[in-house]
Write a protein that holds these residues in place. Sequence first.
Motif, PDB file in Angstrom:
ATOM      1  N   VAL A  74       0.858  -1.192   0.000  1.00 29.69           N
ATOM      2  CA  VAL A  74       0.000   0.000   0.000  1.00 29.69           C
ATOM      3  C   VAL A  74       0.891   1.238   0.000  1.00 29.69           C
ATOM      4  N   GLU A  75       0.471   2.263  -0.736  1.00 33.31           N
ATOM      5  CA  GLU A  75       1.185   3.547  -0.716  1.00 33.31           C
ATOM      6  C   GLU A  75       0.264   4.637  -0.185  1.00 33.31           C
ATOM      7  N   VAL A  76       0.775   5.363   0.813  1.00 35.81           N
ATOM      8  CA  VAL A  76       0.058   6.523   1.354  1.00 35.81           C
ATOM      9  C   VAL A  76       0.985   7.727   1.224  1.00 35.81           C
ATOM     10  N   ASN A  77       0.495   8.763   0.562  1.00 32.83           N
ATOM     11  CA  ASN A  77       1.330   9.940   0.315  1.00 32.83           C
ATOM     12  C   ASN A  77       1.064  11.065   1.303  1.00 32.83           C
ATOM     13  N   SER A  78       2.109  11.853   1.534  1.00 30.59           N
ATOM     14  CA  SER A  78       2.017  13.057   2.361  1.00 30.59           C
ATOM     15  C   SER A  78       2.751  14.177   1.637  1.00 30.59           C
ATOM     16  N   GLN A  90       2.838   6.557  10.644  1.00 30.36           N
ATOM     17  CA  GLN A  90       3.375   5.208  10.454  1.00 30.36           C
ATOM     18  C   GLN A  90       2.383   4.153  10.924  1.00 30.36           C
ATOM     19  N   ASP A  91       1.744   4.384  12.067  1.00 31.69           N
ATOM     20  CA  ASP A  91       0.744   3.443  12.573  1.00 31.69           C
ATOM     21  C   ASP A  91      -0.420   3.314  11.589  1.00 31.69           C
ATOM     22  N   PHE A  92      -0.813   4.444  11.011  1.00 33.59           N
ATOM     23  CA  PHE A  92      -1.916   4.434  10.043  1.00 33.59           C
ATOM     24  C   PHE A  92      -1.543   3.586   8.824  1.00 33.59           C
ATOM     25  N   VAL A  93      -0.372   3.820   8.258  1.00 31.86           N
ATOM     26  CA  VAL A  93       0.050   3.077   7.065  1.00 31.86           C
ATOM     27  C   VAL A  93       0.168   1.584   7.381  1.00 31.86           C
ATOM     28  N   ARG A  94       0.718   1.270   8.541  1.00 34.04           N
ATOM     29  CA  ARG A  94       0.876  -0.135   8.938  1.00 34.04           C
ATOM     30  C   ARG A  94      -0.499  -0.807   9.081  1.00 34.04           C
ATOM     31  N   VAL A 121     -11.477   3.742   7.295  1.00 27.92           N
ATOM     32  CA  VAL A 121     -10.110   4.152   6.956  1.00 27.92           C
ATOM     33  C   VAL A 121     -10.117   5.607   6.497  1.00 27.92           C
ATOM     34  N   ALA A 122     -11.123   5.983   5.706  1.00 24.36           N
ATOM     35  CA  ALA A 122     -11.231   7.368   5.229  1.00 24.36           C
ATOM     36  C   ALA A 122     -11.388   8.336   6.407  1.00 24.36           C
ATOM     37  N   ASP A 123     -12.156   7.934   7.413  1.00 26.38           N
ATOM     38  CA  ASP A 123     -12.330   8.777   8.603  1.00 26.38           C
ATOM     39  C   ASP A 123     -11.005   8.950   9.340  1.00 26.38           C
ATOM     40  N   ALA A 124     -10.270   7.843   9.468  1.00 22.40           N
ATOM     41  CA  ALA A 124      -8.982   7.896  10.160  1.00 22.40           C
ATOM     42  C   ALA A 124      -7.999   8.788   9.408  1.00 22.40           C
ATOM     43  N   LEU A 125      -8.063   8.729   8.084  1.00 20.46           N
ATOM     44  CA  LEU A 125      -7.187   9.572   7.260  1.00 20.46           C
ATOM     45  C   LEU A 125      -7.538  11.047   7.456  1.00 20.46           C
ATOM     46  N   THR A 126      -8.827  11.348   7.525  1.00 24.02           N
ATOM     47  CA  THR A 126      -9.279  12.719   7.756  1.00 24.02           C
ATOM     48  C   THR A 126      -8.790  13.232   9.114  1.00 24.02           C
ATOM     49  N   THR A 127      -8.851  12.361  10.118  1.00 27.03           N
ATOM     50  CA  THR A 127      -8.347  12.722  11.447  1.00 27.03           C
ATOM     51  C   THR A 127      -6.853  12.994  11.412  1.00 27.03           C
ATOM     52  N   ASN A 128      -6.124  12.150  10.686  1.00 29.09           N
ATOM     53  CA  ASN A 128      -4.674  12.356  10.528  1.00 29.09           C
ATOM     54  C   ASN A 128      -4.378  13.722   9.933  1.00 29.09           C
ATOM     55  N   ILE A 129      -5.104  14.061   8.886  1.00 32.08           N
ATOM     56  CA  ILE A 129      -4.878  15.336   8.201  1.00 32.08           C
ATOM     57  C   ILE A 129      -5.122  16.506   9.150  1.00 32.08           C
ATOM     58  N   ALA A 130      -6.176  16.363   9.953  1.00 36.99           N
ATOM     59  CA  ALA A 130      -6.528  17.438  10.886  1.00 36.99           C
ATOM     60  C   ALA A 130      -5.509  17.570  12.013  1.00 36.99           C
ATOM     61  N   HIS A 156      13.115  -1.800   0.994  1.00 35.71           N
ATOM     62  CA  HIS A 156      14.469  -1.276   0.809  1.00 35.71           C
ATOM     63  C   HIS A 156      14.658  -0.043   1.685  1.00 35.71           C
ATOM     64  N   ASN A 157      15.728  -0.043   2.486  1.00 32.79           N
ATOM     65  CA  ASN A 157      16.007   1.067   3.407  1.00 32.79           C
ATOM     66  C   ASN A 157      14.782   1.394   4.264  1.00 32.79           C
ATOM     67  N   ALA A 158      14.345   0.427   5.025  1.00 36.06           N
ATOM     68  CA  ALA A 158      13.120   0.559   5.815  1.00 36.06           C
ATOM     69  C   ALA A 158      13.200   1.711   6.813  1.00 36.06           C
ATOM     70  N   ALA A 159      12.113   2.495   6.880  1.00 30.10           N
ATOM     71  CA  ALA A 159      12.004   3.579   7.863  1.00 30.10           C
ATOM     72  C   ALA A 159      11.527   3.015   9.197  1.00 30.10           C
ATOM     73  N   ALA A 160      10.828   1.883   9.126  1.00 33.32           N
ATOM     74  CA  ALA A 160      10.321   1.151  10.284  1.00 33.32           C
ATOM     75  C   ALA A 160       9.946  -0.226   9.758  1.00 33.32           C
ATOM     76  N   PRO A 161       9.737  -1.212  10.620  1.00 30.83           N
ATOM     77  CA  PRO A 161       9.386  -2.550  10.126  1.00 30.83           C
ATOM     78  C   PRO A 161       8.194  -2.517   9.166  1.00 30.83           C
ATOM     79  N   GLY A 162       8.427  -3.030   7.945  1.00 30.39           N
ATOM     80  CA  GLY A 162       7.358  -3.085   6.949  1.00 30.39           C
ATOM     81  C   GLY A 162       7.037  -1.778   6.268  1.00 30.39           C
ATOM     82  N   LEU A 163       7.799  -0.726   6.533  1.00 28.78           N
ATOM     83  CA  LEU A 163       7.523   0.598   5.968  1.00 28.78           C
ATOM     84  C   LEU A 163       8.780   1.203   5.365  1.00 28.78           C
ATOM     85  N   GLY A 164       8.640   1.855   4.215  1.00 28.98           N
ATOM     86  CA  GLY A 164       9.787   2.503   3.594  1.00 28.98           C
ATOM     87  C   GLY A 164       9.385   3.198   2.307  1.00 28.98           C
TER      88      GLY A 164
END
Length: 307
Positions: A74-78, A90-94, A121-130, A156-164
Amino acid sequence: MAEVTASMVKELRDKSGAGMMDCKKALAETSGDMEAAVDWLRTKGLATASKKSSRTAAEGLVGVAVNGTTGTAVEVNSETDFVAKNDQFQDFVRTVTQLAIETGDDVEALAAASYPTGGTVADALTTNIATIGENQTLRRARRLSVTQGAVVPYVHNAAAPGLGKIGVLVALESSAPSEKLEALGKQLAMHVAAAFPLALDESGIDSEVIARERAIAQEKAAESGKPAEVVAKMVDGAVAKFVKENALLNQLFVMDGKTKISDVVAAAAKEAGAPIVLKDYVRFQLGEGIEKKESDFAAEVAAAAGV
């Protein structure tokens, strides 16, 4: 004729690897059309054979997760890389990557899925943005599964387990021991991360991509001044080479530079004593295909101040 700015020249240099003056000339020749300028440079032999996604610009995280014989990416952009280091993000993406194991490739279905802490998930994303104060988007998801075997993840070059910034999944269909499949899958995933194949095999490469390569090869070959029949063979050869170099099973293994990936899989199957099929793969690179607008921070501050 469109004005050729320094930022346009820089962007083209990043995309093509060509020199500054060549990039400036290419943009002038193509009236500032970035894609046409890349092709112009390639017809002159001044650019690399393909535009690497590593030259694109976008921030956020790619997540990969596996449950049994199913895996997802999954890709989540910021807006900024700073957010990618935020624990909440990170918790959200995981979490979303785990949820995608059930919802699959459909981003809308993923957005509508129930989030563990309540809402969707959309609600959680909205909360993140806020709360984080920066725009974020759920961009894409991909699920792979096998009936028997393993789906092996790699970041590759993980920022955290399972994320990069580059996430890979490799699906191996086989009755071979799991430890054999995990070892092979990890090597293949590292190859995919480095070699950036366009498809599993030749038949999977987009016909539009091949047509574009043929047009470029045709123009380059025509400049040789050779007879038409020789030019035709040159073009066919160039296209065949492109397809071979960009189909995963035909690529040369990055770890030795001489063995085809199909032969790597065959050798592993022989050693394991059971057939192994490289069924599919996923390679998500953060920001792939996204054009991020260059900004002049000083100008933005001046504009906001009414200067």
